[in-house]
Design a protein around this motif. Structure first.
Motif, PDB file in Angstrom:
ATOM      1  N   PHE A  65       5.919  11.770   5.511  1.00  0.00           N
ATOM      2  CA  PHE A  65       4.535  11.697   5.054  1.00  0.00           C
ATOM      3  C   PHE A  65       3.638  12.647   5.843  1.00  0.00           C
ATOM      4  CE2 PHE A  65       5.351   7.010   3.804  1.00  0.00           C
ATOM      5  CZ  PHE A  65       5.890   7.392   2.594  1.00  0.00           C
ATOM      6  N   LEU A  66       3.851  12.694   7.163  1.00  0.00           N
ATOM      7  CA  LEU A  66       2.966  13.503   8.011  1.00  0.00           C
ATOM      8  C   LEU A  66       3.327  14.981   8.003  1.00  0.00           C
ATOM      9  CD1 LEU A  66       2.700  11.127  11.104  1.00  0.00           C
ATOM     10  CD2 LEU A  66       1.005  11.463   9.292  1.00  0.00           C
ATOM     11  N   TYR A  67       4.607  15.315   8.054  1.00  0.00           N
ATOM     12  CA  TYR A  67       5.014  16.699   8.234  1.00  0.00           C
ATOM     13  C   TYR A  67       5.304  17.433   6.924  1.00  0.00           C
ATOM     14  CZ  TYR A  67       5.620  15.629  13.232  1.00  0.00           C
ATOM     15  OH  TYR A  67       5.426  15.276  14.532  1.00  0.00           O
ATOM     16  N   LYS A  70       2.065  16.312   4.396  1.00  0.00           N
ATOM     17  CA  LYS A  70       0.832  16.698   5.103  1.00  0.00           C
ATOM     18  C   LYS A  70      -0.282  15.657   4.964  1.00  0.00           C
ATOM     19  CE  LYS A  70       2.526  20.774   6.148  1.00  0.00           C
ATOM     20  NZ  LYS A  70       3.128  21.024   7.402  1.00  0.00           N
ATOM     21  N   LEU A  71       0.089  14.375   4.954  1.00  0.00           N
ATOM     22  CA  LEU A  71      -0.900  13.306   4.889  1.00  0.00           C
ATOM     23  C   LEU A  71      -1.516  13.078   6.267  1.00  0.00           C
ATOM     24  CD1 LEU A  71       1.019  10.677   2.709  1.00  0.00           C
ATOM     25  CD2 LEU A  71      -0.773  12.248   1.967  1.00  0.00           C
ATOM     26  N   THR A  72      -2.703  12.499   6.285  1.00  0.00           N
ATOM     27  CA  THR A  72      -3.299  12.077   7.542  1.00  0.00           C
ATOM     28  C   THR A  72      -2.603  10.797   7.992  1.00  0.00           C
ATOM     29  OG1 THR A  72      -4.937  10.702   6.424  1.00  0.00           O
ATOM     30  CG2 THR A  72      -5.554  13.011   6.861  1.00  0.00           C
ATOM     31  N   ILE A  73      -2.881  10.355   9.206  1.00  0.00           N
ATOM     32  CA  ILE A  73      -2.322   9.086   9.688  1.00  0.00           C
ATOM     33  C   ILE A  73      -2.740   7.968   8.739  1.00  0.00           C
ATOM     34  CG2 ILE A  73      -2.462   7.353  11.534  1.00  0.00           C
ATOM     35  CD1 ILE A  73      -0.758   9.627  12.417  1.00  0.00           C
ATOM     36  N   LYS A  74      -4.010   7.959   8.363  1.00  0.00           N
ATOM     37  CA  LYS A  74      -4.509   6.915   7.466  1.00  0.00           C
ATOM     38  C   LYS A  74      -3.778   6.965   6.119  1.00  0.00           C
ATOM     39  CE  LYS A  74      -8.703   5.116   5.327  1.00  0.00           C
ATOM     40  NZ  LYS A  74     -10.148   5.267   5.163  1.00  0.00           N
ATOM     41  N   GLY A  75      -3.606   8.151   5.556  1.00  0.00           N
ATOM     42  CA  GLY A  75      -2.907   8.295   4.286  1.00  0.00           C
ATOM     43  C   GLY A  75      -1.459   7.869   4.385  1.00  0.00           C
ATOM     44  N   ALA A  76      -0.809   8.246   5.476  1.00  0.00           N
ATOM     45  CA  ALA A  76       0.592   7.862   5.682  1.00  0.00           C
ATOM     46  C   ALA A  76       0.701   6.347   5.841  1.00  0.00           C
ATOM     47  CB  ALA A  76       1.153   8.573   6.905  1.00  0.00           C
ATOM     48  N   ARG A  77      -0.248   5.756   6.565  1.00  0.00           N
ATOM     49  CA  ARG A  77      -0.251   4.302   6.748  1.00  0.00           C
ATOM     50  C   ARG A  77      -0.376   3.594   5.403  1.00  0.00           C
ATOM     51  NH1 ARG A  77      -4.795   3.552   9.817  1.00  0.00           N
ATOM     52  NH2 ARG A  77      -3.715   4.414  11.605  1.00  0.00           N
ATOM     53  N   GLN A  78      -1.301   4.065   4.562  1.00  0.00           N
ATOM     54  CA  GLN A  78      -1.499   3.455   3.250  1.00  0.00           C
ATOM     55  C   GLN A  78      -0.256   3.615   2.372  1.00  0.00           C
ATOM     56  OE1 GLN A  78      -5.037   5.472   1.956  1.00  0.00           O
ATOM     57  NE2 GLN A  78      -6.403   3.941   2.867  1.00  0.00           N
ATOM     58  N   LYS A  79       0.339   4.781   2.399  1.00  0.00           N
ATOM     59  CA  LYS A  79       1.532   5.021   1.585  1.00  0.00           C
ATOM     60  C   LYS A  79       2.700   4.171   2.084  1.00  0.00           C
ATOM     61  CE  LYS A  79       3.640   8.679  -0.985  1.00  0.00           C
ATOM     62  NZ  LYS A  79       3.609  10.076  -1.334  1.00  0.00           N
ATOM     63  N   LEU A  80       2.837   4.050   3.397  1.00  0.00           N
ATOM     64  CA  LEU A  80       3.901   3.235   3.969  1.00  0.00           C
ATOM     65  C   LEU A  80       3.701   1.769   3.611  1.00  0.00           C
ATOM     66  CD1 LEU A  80       6.441   3.481   5.703  1.00  0.00           C
ATOM     67  CD2 LEU A  80       5.031   2.999   7.686  1.00  0.00           C
ATOM     68  N   GLU A  81       2.482   1.295   3.612  1.00  0.00           N
ATOM     69  CA  GLU A  81       2.206  -0.089   3.222  1.00  0.00           C
ATOM     70  C   GLU A  81       2.595  -0.318   1.770  1.00  0.00           C
ATOM     71  OE1 GLU A  81      -1.928  -0.604   4.174  1.00  0.00           O
ATOM     72  OE2 GLU A  81      -1.510  -0.789   6.318  1.00  0.00           O
ATOM     73  N   GLY A  82       2.354   0.676   0.926  1.00  0.00           N
ATOM     74  CA  GLY A  82       2.741   0.566  -0.482  1.00  0.00           C
ATOM     75  C   GLY A  82       4.241   0.486  -0.647  1.00  0.00           C
ATOM     76  N   VAL A  86       7.027  -2.803  -1.937  1.00  0.00           N
ATOM     77  CA  VAL A  86       8.126  -2.665  -2.895  1.00  0.00           C
ATOM     78  C   VAL A  86       9.450  -3.022  -2.228  1.00  0.00           C
ATOM     79  CG1 VAL A  86       9.433  -0.966  -4.253  1.00  0.00           C
ATOM     80  CG2 VAL A  86       6.932  -0.930  -4.265  1.00  0.00           C
ATOM     81  N   ARG A  87       9.597  -2.657  -0.967  1.00  0.00           N
ATOM     82  CA  ARG A  87      10.871  -2.835  -0.276  1.00  0.00           C
ATOM     83  C   ARG A  87      11.106  -4.258   0.215  1.00  0.00           C
ATOM     84  NH1 ARG A  87      12.570   0.784   4.698  1.00  0.00           N
ATOM     85  NH2 ARG A  87      11.120   2.093   3.617  1.00  0.00           N
ATOM     86  N   ALA A  88      10.062  -5.044   0.430  1.00  0.00           N
ATOM     87  CA  ALA A  88      10.220  -6.392   0.989  1.00  0.00           C
ATOM     88  C   ALA A  88      11.210  -7.249   0.194  1.00  0.00           C
ATOM     89  CB  ALA A  88       8.871  -7.078   1.114  1.00  0.00           C
ATOM     90  N   PRO A  89      11.087  -7.317  -1.134  1.00  0.00           N
ATOM     91  CA  PRO A  89      12.075  -8.122  -1.877  1.00  0.00           C
ATOM     92  C   PRO A  89      13.496  -7.563  -1.747  1.00  0.00           C
ATOM     93  CG  PRO A  89      10.185  -7.607  -3.261  1.00  0.00           C
ATOM     94  CD  PRO A  89      10.038  -6.819  -2.003  1.00  0.00           C
ATOM     95  N   LEU A  90      13.617  -6.248  -1.711  1.00  0.00           N
ATOM     96  CA  LEU A  90      14.944  -5.638  -1.571  1.00  0.00           C
ATOM     97  C   LEU A  90      15.548  -5.951  -0.205  1.00  0.00           C
ATOM     98  CD1 LEU A  90      14.253  -2.157  -3.206  1.00  0.00           C
ATOM     99  CD2 LEU A  90      15.353  -4.157  -4.239  1.00  0.00           C
ATOM    100  N   ASP A  91      14.728  -5.951   0.833  1.00  0.00           N
ATOM    101  CA  ASP A  91      15.219  -6.299   2.167  1.00  0.00           C
ATOM    102  C   ASP A  91      15.683  -7.749   2.222  1.00  0.00           C
ATOM    103  OD1 ASP A  91      14.819  -3.761   3.153  1.00  0.00           O
ATOM    104  OD2 ASP A  91      12.878  -4.224   4.064  1.00  0.00           O
ATOM    105  N   ALA A  92      14.957  -8.629   1.548  1.00  0.00           N
ATOM    106  CA  ALA A  92      15.356 -10.038   1.508  1.00  0.00           C
ATOM    107  C   ALA A  92      16.706 -10.185   0.812  1.00  0.00           C
ATOM    108  CB  ALA A  92      14.287 -10.869   0.804  1.00  0.00           C
ATOM    109  N   ILE A  93      16.898  -9.456  -0.273  1.00  0.00           N
ATOM    110  CA  ILE A  93      18.176  -9.492  -0.994  1.00  0.00           C
ATOM    111  C   ILE A  93      19.289  -8.941  -0.118  1.00  0.00           C
ATOM    112  CG2 ILE A  93      19.449  -8.497  -2.942  1.00  0.00           C
ATOM    113  CD1 ILE A  93      16.735  -8.624  -4.493  1.00  0.00           C
ATOM    114  N   ARG A  94      19.011  -7.837   0.593  1.00  0.00           N
ATOM    115  CA  ARG A  94      20.020  -7.245   1.477  1.00  0.00           C
ATOM    116  C   ARG A  94      20.445  -8.235   2.561  1.00  0.00           C
ATOM    117  NH1 ARG A  94      17.362  -3.240   3.911  1.00  0.00           N
ATOM    118  NH2 ARG A  94      17.643  -1.826   2.175  1.00  0.00           N
TER     119      ARG A  94
END
Length: 108
Positions: A65-67, A70-82, A86-94
């Motif tokens: 995201f950053l390199y 070229k997102l800012t820290i804030k943009g990368a944080r928001q994208k990572l939260e998104g 999505v990944r939380a249910p998949l992690d629970a299944i794993r």
């Protein structure tokens, strides 16, 4: 936030190993830990940081995201939260499948 790992649960990598793998300096990883609430390295009783493969996957995403994007820290944080939502249910299944495999391969 990721749970600290215990020595027998999975492979652990030191901060220097992860930094080399990602092509960044260790201080960058420490900074990212402060900026991204999803990332908290496990620590030994002496306070040394250890990262799991799950930590490394998150760090790879942050680096991308950053390199690359070229997102800012804030943009990368928001994208990572998104992506985390999505990944939380998949992690629970794993985790559930890993537990099933452990039960099936357990010696009687």
């Amino acid at each position: 936030m990721l749970k600290p790992v215990t020595p027998d649960t999975e492979k652990r990598l030191r901060i220097g190993q992860v930094a080399r793998r990602l092509g960044v300096e260790p201080y960058v990883l420490r900074f990212w830990e402060e900026e991204f609430p999803q990332l908290t390295a496990a620590r030994t009783s002496k306070g040394q940081r250890y990262y799991t493969e799950e930590h490394v996957r998150i760090l790879e995403q942050i680096r991308h995201f950053l390199y690359v994007e070229k997102l800012t820290i804030k943009g990368a944080r928001q994208k990572l939260e998104g992506t985390a939502a999505v990944r939380a249910p998949l992690d629970a299944i794993r985790r559930e499948l890993q537990e099933i495999r452990r039960l099936l391969t357990k010696n009687p």
